[in-house]
Design an enzyme around this catalytic site. Sequence first.
Site, PDB file in Angstrom:
ATOM      1  N   TYR A   1       0.837  -1.205   0.000  1.00 22.65           N
ATOM      2  CA  TYR A   1       0.000   0.000   0.000  1.00 22.65           C
ATOM      3  C   TYR A   1       0.869   1.251   0.000  1.00 22.65           C
ATOM      4  CZ  TYR A   1      -3.490   3.382   1.681  1.00 22.65           C
ATOM      5  OH  TYR A   1      -4.308   4.478   1.823  1.00 22.65           O
TER       6      TYR A   1
ATOM      7  N   TRP B   1      -5.971  -4.550  21.349  1.00 21.53           N
ATOM      8  CA  TRP B   1      -4.929  -5.354  20.728  1.00 21.53           C
ATOM      9  C   TRP B   1      -3.589  -4.626  20.813  1.00 21.53           C
ATOM     10  CZ3 TRP B   1      -7.342  -7.597  15.579  1.00 21.53           C
ATOM     11  CH2 TRP B   1      -8.308  -8.536  15.934  1.00 21.53           C
TER      12      TRP B   1
END
Length: 322
Positions: free
Chosen positions: A144, A209
Amino acid sequence: MADSQSKPCRTILVTGGTGLVGMAIKEIAEIGNQTNEKWVFVSSKDADLTSEAETCALFEKHKPTHVIHLAAMVGGLFSNLKYNLDFWRINIKINDNVLHNAYKHNVRKVVSCLSTCIFPDKTTYPIDESMIHNGPPHDSNFGYAYAKRMIDVQNKAYHSQHGCMFTSVIPTNVFGPHDNFNLENGHVIPGLIHKVYRAKEDDTPFTIWGTGSPLRQFIYSKDLARLFIWVLHEYDEVNPIILSVGEEDEVSIKEVADMVVDAYEFKGNVFLDTSKSDGQFKKTASNAKLKSLFPDFKFTPIKQALKETVTWFVDNYETARK
């Protein structure tokens, strides 16, 4: 009225127009409501931008004089780790088709959206616009990142060879209404907002997370929309410009999570799952160039912006992207 009628009419095509930033630009553009501007917001339903033929047909249909290019294949940390090749190939096709058709159809100005992930992983801080190509990006999303970097290369090449005014902006982490709140593939703030919603509804713990220690600069989508429109109207450099809050407004993921907890008035347990990857620890960006050109711009305080985003998500839970 005579003055506004004498100005050339602009038709502004916004690719990715139904996403997070596109919807914010639509809201801000409608508030501004300049009579000499026609805004066209398109999505993947209107054209497959990986197809040159469909992209060309889109430009022929709407005949834009200006383009804000937001469309991209995007995802969170874990999607990027798994699909780096897909992120590279699809975004390269989209960007090449949009920029080349802008050139072919005599578009006067294109403003493309990049990302701070394009910057080198190993660098000095704060990063600024001159440092984009100084080294490889972080391994977690190199596909990306390189695809987005190539927009800057193409902008300069179109300007060098054809004189095109194609430029780009580099926002830091964007959040707000109409975000993708998917728990697996979304970005950090919408993911946190959805997780706390579920924890509150199900009376379960809220799990963050990672360690919560990475630092980020977050920009509210409505602030970014105002800055995009300013760039479209006022910024005439091919070189990119970073659109970001200041270095002093950088916050940790844990701090953001705590703000989301406060916005929900969540009273349950909060845990850190340190078995999950943190990704890049920091990518502090300088907004000195923006401040020098637009010194009076005021950013929405992050707590207020988070509260507005949480409220929107709760009110639109059934239809929100998740």
